[in-house]
Design an enzyme around this catalytic site. Sequence first.
Site, mmCIF file in Angstrom:
data_model
loop_
_atom_site.group_PDB
_atom_site.id
_atom_site.type_symbol
_atom_site.label_atom_id
_atom_site.label_comp_id
_atom_site.label_asym_id
_atom_site.label_seq_id
_atom_site.Cartn_x
_atom_site.Cartn_y
_atom_site.Cartn_z
ATOM 1 N N GLY A 15 0.823 -1.212 0.000
ATOM 2 C CA GLY A 15 0.000 0.000 0.000
ATOM 3 C C GLY A 15 0.852 1.254 0.000
ATOM 4 O O GLY A 15 0.630 2.180 -0.800
ATOM 5 N N HIS A 435 -16.762 -26.677 -21.734
ATOM 6 C CA HIS A 435 -16.818 -28.103 -21.417
ATOM 7 C C HIS A 435 -15.589 -28.842 -21.926
ATOM 8 O O HIS A 435 -15.134 -28.539 -23.027
ATOM 9 C CB HIS A 435 -18.077 -28.706 -22.056
ATOM 10 C CG HIS A 435 -18.293 -30.124 -21.703
ATOM 11 N ND1 HIS A 435 -18.688 -30.539 -20.445
ATOM 12 C CD2 HIS A 435 -18.137 -31.256 -22.442
ATOM 13 C CE1 HIS A 435 -18.785 -31.856 -20.442
ATOM 14 N NE2 HIS A 435 -18.452 -32.309 -21.635
#
Length: 452
Positions: A15, A435
């Site tokens: 940060g 799939h």
Amino acid sequence: MEFDFDLFVIGGGSGGVRAARVAAAGGAKVGLAEESRLGGTCVIRGCVPKKLMVFASGYREAMGEAVDYGWDVSMGEFDWSKFSPRLNGELDRLEGVYQKLLTNSGVETFASRATIADAHTVALADGTRKTAKHILVATGGRPVRPTEDFDTDLAMVSDDIFHMDKLPKSILIVGGGFIACEFACIMHGLGVEVTLFYRGAQVLRGFDDEARGLVADMMSARGITIKTGTNIADMQKAKAGVSVTDTHGDTSEFEAVLYATGRAPNTEGLGLENVDVEVGRRGEIIVDDYSQTGQASIYAIGDVTNRVNLTPVAIREGMAFVETVFNGNPTPVDHELIPSAVFTQPELGTVGMSEEEAREAGPVDIYSTSFKPMQQSFIGREDRVLMKLVVCKDTDVVLGCHIVAPAAGEMIQLAGIAVKMKATKAQFDQVCAVHPTMSEELVTMKTPVRSA
Ligand code: NDP
């Protein structure tokens, strides 16, 4: 009034570094002090080395599976003495990258502890003082070692794990949160005999019950001994490690003990008593939506504020701080619907409400499926995965998504986009399945398994 800097950042973690370099890139004169190593918890003693250990620990199972798939693989032992120097080399490299990023943005760095002397002044360890129009506290957090009647220094905390001389043969891990469960899986994967003591009824408190139940089952199935409702009652130095008596009166010996019992904000000795900055019960700095403290010139971001203690959140808070203070664009940080992952084996990826939270909030439909994944089922493994959606009955909006599966961390990042966009279940269903994958179940579950 003239200041040495427009911004002085205390703490060179994810940060602080982001805020410093973005502010400097925008033309601000920025100083940053870090008492330890640039990169902070995430880079030096958290996410990065942990993830590299997750990778290292995954190969044993992968090799076992490879054998069953027909590969001729000879399973050796994991050699910590080979891995450890490589890990340290990578951390040195990353620390260098952080230094370069700061230098190239024009940030002046100080390898020193810094404390707050007054609303516009920080004091460095050598006694020099620097003044700044704004001070940003980004000092992060540290692992907590419980205070007990016995010598808790006999145990490691997570910072120590990366500096072990050798891998222990056995380890006791205390705690049931992110760090405890991740290191239990890492250590087990590396070939260490792992016992986990958790004081509550089920590990990973706060996560969706069905998801954490499956993670716990999978950890146990892999051979990790999880003792719930259990804590350390006494600990003594033993010949080859530590002798531990648990709260049920049973005594066992472990080569190492790890406390993974939470983290606390780093505010001790920071000089906050010199300014009008409020500190909460756990030592966290209290800030408003813009990360501003009660002292108008002082802001705080990241774990030291104990809001959502995750690296990407600290980075966002840093960016929002710069936007607010240096770009004249007041920007609050959005702490809603943050996806996250626990890097257990299998991983747990989660975003939004758990089933339990959602039930409290209103009527819900639960779509959930747990099944044996094709890759492991083919070789007769009993592993199970979970794909789960928590849906608001009134609006059809997907309130939460919970995935337990290999690479769930990768999956939840993508599912998180849809959940953050407040997609409905009908919109999930409009997406064609990929799939064959595990995650296709997220768009093919037709009927709720239960409603509440
Ligand atoms: P957590 O708060 O997640 O877990 C602490 C655990 O220790 C809990 O199970 C708690 O039990 C238990 N505990 C606390 N005090 C005691 C005690 N005195 N005796 C026995 N057990 C105790 O902390 P962690 O240290 O695991 O992680 C800290 C934070 O770091 C996380 O919350 C997360 O924000 C961040 N993190 C994120 C990661 C990721 O994104 N993958 C990875 C690692 C850390 P109880 O449940 O009863 O309170």
